[in-house]
Design a protein around this motif. Structure first.
Motif, PDB file in Angstrom:
ATOM      1  N   LEU A 167      22.271 -13.318 -39.124  1.00  0.00           N
ATOM      2  CA  LEU A 167      23.417 -12.440 -39.346  1.00  0.00           C
ATOM      3  C   LEU A 167      23.576 -12.128 -40.829  1.00  0.00           C
ATOM      4  O   LEU A 167      23.956 -11.017 -41.206  1.00  0.00           O
ATOM      5  CB  LEU A 167      24.691 -13.093 -38.804  1.00  0.00           C
ATOM      6  N   LEU A 168      23.253 -13.092 -41.671  1.00  0.00           N
ATOM      7  CA  LEU A 168      23.319 -12.891 -43.116  1.00  0.00           C
ATOM      8  C   LEU A 168      22.403 -11.742 -43.530  1.00  0.00           C
ATOM      9  O   LEU A 168      22.794 -10.847 -44.295  1.00  0.00           O
ATOM     10  CB  LEU A 168      22.911 -14.184 -43.815  1.00  0.00           C
ATOM     11  N   LYS A 169      21.163 -11.732 -43.035  1.00  0.00           N
ATOM     12  CA  LYS A 169      20.226 -10.660 -43.350  1.00  0.00           C
ATOM     13  C   LYS A 169      20.679  -9.343 -42.729  1.00  0.00           C
ATOM     14  O   LYS A 169      20.559  -8.278 -43.346  1.00  0.00           O
ATOM     15  CB  LYS A 169      18.830 -11.011 -42.868  1.00  0.00           C
ATOM     16  N   ALA A 170      21.178  -9.418 -41.499  1.00  0.00           N
ATOM     17  CA  ALA A 170      21.619  -8.199 -40.820  1.00  0.00           C
ATOM     18  C   ALA A 170      22.686  -7.473 -41.636  1.00  0.00           C
ATOM     19  O   ALA A 170      22.639  -6.248 -41.799  1.00  0.00           O
ATOM     20  CB  ALA A 170      22.145  -8.539 -39.431  1.00  0.00           C
ATOM     21  N   ILE A 171      23.630  -8.232 -42.158  1.00  0.00           N
ATOM     22  CA  ILE A 171      24.716  -7.625 -42.940  1.00  0.00           C
ATOM     23  C   ILE A 171      24.215  -7.203 -44.318  1.00  0.00           C
ATOM     24  O   ILE A 171      24.359  -6.050 -44.731  1.00  0.00           O
ATOM     25  CB  ILE A 171      25.893  -8.604 -43.075  1.00  0.00           C
ATOM     26  N   GLY A 172      23.619  -8.150 -45.038  1.00  0.00           N
ATOM     27  CA  GLY A 172      23.285  -7.904 -46.439  1.00  0.00           C
ATOM     28  C   GLY A 172      22.105  -6.989 -46.636  1.00  0.00           C
ATOM     29  O   GLY A 172      22.127  -6.106 -47.507  1.00  0.00           O
ATOM     30  N   GLU A 173      21.047  -7.183 -45.846  1.00  0.00           N
ATOM     31  CA  GLU A 173      19.838  -6.398 -46.066  1.00  0.00           C
ATOM     32  C   GLU A 173      19.749  -5.198 -45.138  1.00  0.00           C
ATOM     33  O   GLU A 173      19.509  -4.069 -45.575  1.00  0.00           O
ATOM     34  CB  GLU A 173      18.597  -7.281 -45.891  1.00  0.00           C
ATOM     35  N   GLY A 179      20.573   0.851 -45.294  1.00  0.00           N
ATOM     36  CA  GLY A 179      21.406   2.048 -45.296  1.00  0.00           C
ATOM     37  C   GLY A 179      21.348   2.769 -46.622  1.00  0.00           C
ATOM     38  O   GLY A 179      21.131   3.989 -46.694  1.00  0.00           O
ATOM     39  N   GLN A 180      21.510   2.029 -47.702  1.00  0.00           N
ATOM     40  CA  GLN A 180      21.477   2.619 -49.038  1.00  0.00           C
ATOM     41  C   GLN A 180      20.099   3.185 -49.359  1.00  0.00           C
ATOM     42  O   GLN A 180      19.972   4.311 -49.862  1.00  0.00           O
ATOM     43  CB  GLN A 180      21.858   1.562 -50.073  1.00  0.00           C
ATOM     44  N   SER A 181      19.033   2.423 -49.082  1.00  0.00           N
ATOM     45  CA  SER A 181      17.699   2.849 -49.503  1.00  0.00           C
ATOM     46  C   SER A 181      17.183   4.030 -48.689  1.00  0.00           C
ATOM     47  O   SER A 181      16.456   4.886 -49.220  1.00  0.00           O
ATOM     48  CB  SER A 181      16.708   1.679 -49.431  1.00  0.00           C
ATOM     49  N   VAL A 182      17.539   4.100 -47.409  1.00  0.00           N
ATOM     50  CA  VAL A 182      17.104   5.238 -46.596  1.00  0.00           C
ATOM     51  C   VAL A 182      17.758   6.522 -47.080  1.00  0.00           C
ATOM     52  O   VAL A 182      17.101   7.560 -47.225  1.00  0.00           O
ATOM     53  CB  VAL A 182      17.407   4.993 -45.102  1.00  0.00           C
ATOM     54  N   VAL A 183      19.052   6.453 -47.361  1.00  0.00           N
ATOM     55  CA  VAL A 183      19.749   7.644 -47.846  1.00  0.00           C
ATOM     56  C   VAL A 183      19.221   8.041 -49.224  1.00  0.00           C
ATOM     57  O   VAL A 183      18.970   9.225 -49.498  1.00  0.00           O
ATOM     58  CB  VAL A 183      21.273   7.399 -47.874  1.00  0.00           C
ATOM     59  N   GLU A 184      19.024   7.059 -50.102  1.00  0.00           N
ATOM     60  CA  GLU A 184      18.460   7.346 -51.420  1.00  0.00           C
ATOM     61  C   GLU A 184      17.068   7.949 -51.295  1.00  0.00           C
ATOM     62  O   GLU A 184      16.710   8.903 -52.015  1.00  0.00           O
ATOM     63  CB  GLU A 184      18.413   6.065 -52.253  1.00  0.00           C
ATOM     64  N   GLY A 345      12.571   1.088 -52.097  1.00  0.00           N
ATOM     65  CA  GLY A 345      12.877   0.143 -51.025  1.00  0.00           C
ATOM     66  C   GLY A 345      14.296  -0.374 -51.132  1.00  0.00           C
ATOM     67  O   GLY A 345      15.173   0.258 -51.710  1.00  0.00           O
ATOM     68  N   ASN A 346      14.528  -1.549 -50.561  1.00  0.00           N
ATOM     69  CA  ASN A 346      15.868  -2.119 -50.554  1.00  0.00           C
ATOM     70  C   ASN A 346      16.256  -2.638 -51.941  1.00  0.00           C
ATOM     71  O   ASN A 346      15.405  -2.953 -52.771  1.00  0.00           O
ATOM     72  CB  ASN A 346      15.955  -3.258 -49.541  1.00  0.00           C
ATOM     73  N   SER A 347      17.554  -2.769 -52.162  1.00  0.00           N
ATOM     74  CA  SER A 347      18.068  -3.176 -53.465  1.00  0.00           C
ATOM     75  C   SER A 347      17.589  -4.581 -53.848  1.00  0.00           C
ATOM     76  O   SER A 347      17.268  -5.409 -52.992  1.00  0.00           O
ATOM     77  CB  SER A 347      19.603  -3.147 -53.450  1.00  0.00           C
ATOM     78  N   LEU A 348      17.563  -4.830 -55.146  1.00  0.00           N
ATOM     79  CA  LEU A 348      17.103  -6.127 -55.646  1.00  0.00           C
ATOM     80  C   LEU A 348      17.947  -7.270 -55.110  1.00  0.00           C
ATOM     81  O   LEU A 348      17.436  -8.309 -54.697  1.00  0.00           O
ATOM     82  CB  LEU A 348      17.143  -6.140 -57.176  1.00  0.00           C
ATOM     83  N   GLU A 349      19.275  -7.085 -55.125  1.00  0.00           N
ATOM     84  CA  GLU A 349      20.170  -8.167 -54.688  1.00  0.00           C
ATOM     85  C   GLU A 349      19.951  -8.502 -53.221  1.00  0.00           C
ATOM     86  O   GLU A 349      19.941  -9.675 -52.831  1.00  0.00           O
ATOM     87  CB  GLU A 349      21.630  -7.776 -54.929  1.00  0.00           C
ATOM     88  N   SER A 350      19.773  -7.464 -52.394  1.00  0.00           N
ATOM     89  CA  SER A 350      19.586  -7.723 -50.962  1.00  0.00           C
ATOM     90  C   SER A 350      18.271  -8.447 -50.700  1.00  0.00           C
ATOM     91  O   SER A 350      18.189  -9.318 -49.828  1.00  0.00           O
ATOM     92  CB  SER A 350      19.628  -6.411 -50.175  1.00  0.00           C
ATOM     93  N   MET A 351      17.231  -8.101 -51.464  1.00  0.00           N
ATOM     94  CA  MET A 351      15.951  -8.754 -51.250  1.00  0.00           C
ATOM     95  C   MET A 351      15.917 -10.141 -51.879  1.00  0.00           C
ATOM     96  O   MET A 351      15.145 -10.999 -51.441  1.00  0.00           O
ATOM     97  CB  MET A 351      14.827  -7.885 -51.793  1.00  0.00           C
ATOM     98  N   ASP A 352      16.730 -10.377 -52.889  1.00  0.00           N
ATOM     99  CA  ASP A 352      16.889 -11.738 -53.404  1.00  0.00           C
ATOM    100  C   ASP A 352      17.419 -12.623 -52.287  1.00  0.00           C
ATOM    101  O   ASP A 352      16.926 -13.735 -52.058  1.00  0.00           O
ATOM    102  CB  ASP A 352      17.846 -11.718 -54.600  1.00  0.00           C
ATOM    103  N   LEU A 353      18.403 -12.101 -51.564  1.00  0.00           N
ATOM    104  CA  LEU A 353      18.958 -12.826 -50.420  1.00  0.00           C
ATOM    105  C   LEU A 353      17.929 -12.946 -49.303  1.00  0.00           C
ATOM    106  O   LEU A 353      17.678 -14.041 -48.775  1.00  0.00           O
ATOM    107  CB  LEU A 353      20.207 -12.094 -49.927  1.00  0.00           C
ATOM    108  N   GLY A 354      17.308 -11.806 -48.924  1.00  0.00           N
ATOM    109  CA  GLY A 354      16.369 -11.810 -47.804  1.00  0.00           C
ATOM    110  C   GLY A 354      15.151 -12.672 -48.050  1.00  0.00           C
ATOM    111  O   GLY A 354      14.679 -13.389 -47.157  1.00  0.00           O
TER     112      GLY A 354
END
Length: 399
Positions: A167-173, A179-184, A345-354
């Protein structure tokens, strides 16, 4: 180092400096050495954030043999990792056959732990009959988790922790970072405006939710296609128009698939879709848009100016009382947020978590595989909660 490796090193340096969770774990692993004597076979997008994960695992004593995923490998990162003494296969230009050969090369390296993305390595060891040599591993994606629970159910005698079950990855990543990286990426590739444009998002899982919400926040008009009644109900209460794909075919200007399943946009849709519609995918496998059927129907196609040839115009002939029309395909139906020569790709913070989820889950495999059940399973709750505490602390430290 070569110029290519130097360029990769400079990119990794920036990424590394903004991933504090992995930095702390890297220091921890240098002391504990949980992977000493272990060889980790990896199939995962080879880009700068992944390089920082591999450095973290190497600090823990792991020997690494790795390849990327089809179409997303970044050559400067491959050169950098090879310069660090890692065995890495693959290049940006690899076709699907070469990608499969790269998977075989990783398995030829006789790993005893797998870091998988899409289930390719797990399927490979089952097909080879060498599963007994594997003590366990991780699977990054929902698509790979579906394979482990579907075609590979009962055939994998070792534990595989599915990172995307967290769930942590689902929310954060998945929701926020994808969502952010696809739109960007849509904006980067096409340079089109989002406000006022009509978007259709197929799939309202965590990634689809994120894409739909970020598009709407930037002023897009968004509709959702979802066959699961509960998810469709959620999308409706979230304020999105919910309808079938064919009902939205003439309404939408941009269609983004986020389901993880094959055959979402197919021939009947291509015959009906509005002239000039943009088709894109953010799922792991390039099968949600039936690109082969689209080209088979085509009366001609050509690459257009855009982000490294990631925009293709495909002309469709008149049929069933309808005149000629065309569609725009992004990134050949592959993951649009990893398209182009230097995707973000995905943001640095999200991938730090993932990737911390990956590192600690692999540590659990290396130190206590026997304490886990065989087959696909979620990230242990204790790991989820520990990482949530670390992420919250890091976020507070930045304020």
């Amino acid at each position: 180092m070569s110029d290519l490796a130097d360029r990769g090193a400079a990119r990794v340096e920036w990424i590394r400096s903004r991933m504090p969770l992995l930095a702390a774990t890297r220091e921890q692993f240098r002391g504990s050495r949980p992977f000493a004597g272990r060889r980790i076979g990896m199939s995962l997008h080879l880009e700068p954030k992944t390089a920082v994960l591999l450095e973290t695992l190497a600090a823990g004593g792991a020997e690494l043999v790795a390849t990327g995923n089809h179409g997303s490998t970044q050559d400067d990162i491959v050169a950098f990792l090879r310069g660090q003494g890692m065995t890495v296969f693959g290049s940006r230009e690899d076709d699907l056959d070469q990608h499969r050969a790269n998977i075989d090369a990783v398995l030829d390296g006789q790993p005893d732990i797998l870091l998988d993305n899409g289930g390719d390595l797990a399927a490979g060891v089952v097909a080879r009959g060498t599963a007994a040599a594997i003590i366990g591993g991780t699977e990054e994606t929902t698509s790979g988790g579906d394979r482990l629970r579907g075609e590979l159910a009962g055939a994998v005698p070792f534990p595989m922790i599915v990172i995307n079950d967290s769930l942590l990855k689902a929310i954060g990543e998945n929701k926020h970072a994808v969502g952010q990286s696809v739109v960007e990426s849509f904006m980067r590739i096409t340079n089109l405006m989002i406000p006022g444009r009509r978007f259709v998002v197929a799939g309202y899982g965590w990634c689809g939710r994120g894409v739909a919400h970020y598009l709407r926040q930037l002023g897009g008009k968004v509709a959702v296609v979802e066959i699961d009644e509960l998810k469709a109900f959620e999308a409706a209460l979230d304020g999105f128009r919910v309808a079938s794909l064919m009902d939205l075919a003439e309404w939408g200007e941009v269609f983004i698939t986020a389901t993880g399943h094959p055959g979402i946009l197919t021939a009947p849709f291509f015959e009906t879709v509005a002239d000039g519609a943009v088709l894109a995918n953010c799922g792991h496998f390039p099968w949600e848009i039936d690109v082969a059927a689209l080209h088979a129907m085509s009366s001609g196609s050509r690459q257009l100016a855009g982000a490294d040839g990631a925009i293709e115009r495909i002309d469709l002939p008149a049929s069933a009382g309808r005149g000629e029309h065309h569609v725009i395909l992004l990134a050949d139906g592959r993951m649009m947020n990893l398209a182009g020569r230097e995707p973000k790709g995905n943001s640095l913070e999200s991938m730090d978590l993932g990737f911390l989820l990956q590192a600690l889950s692999l540590e659990r495999i290396a130190t206590d595989a026997a304490g886990l059940q065989p087959g696909a399973q979620p990230v242990p709750d204790a790991i989820d909660r520990e990482i949530a505490r670390r992420m919250l602390a890091a976020m507070q430290a930045q304020r």
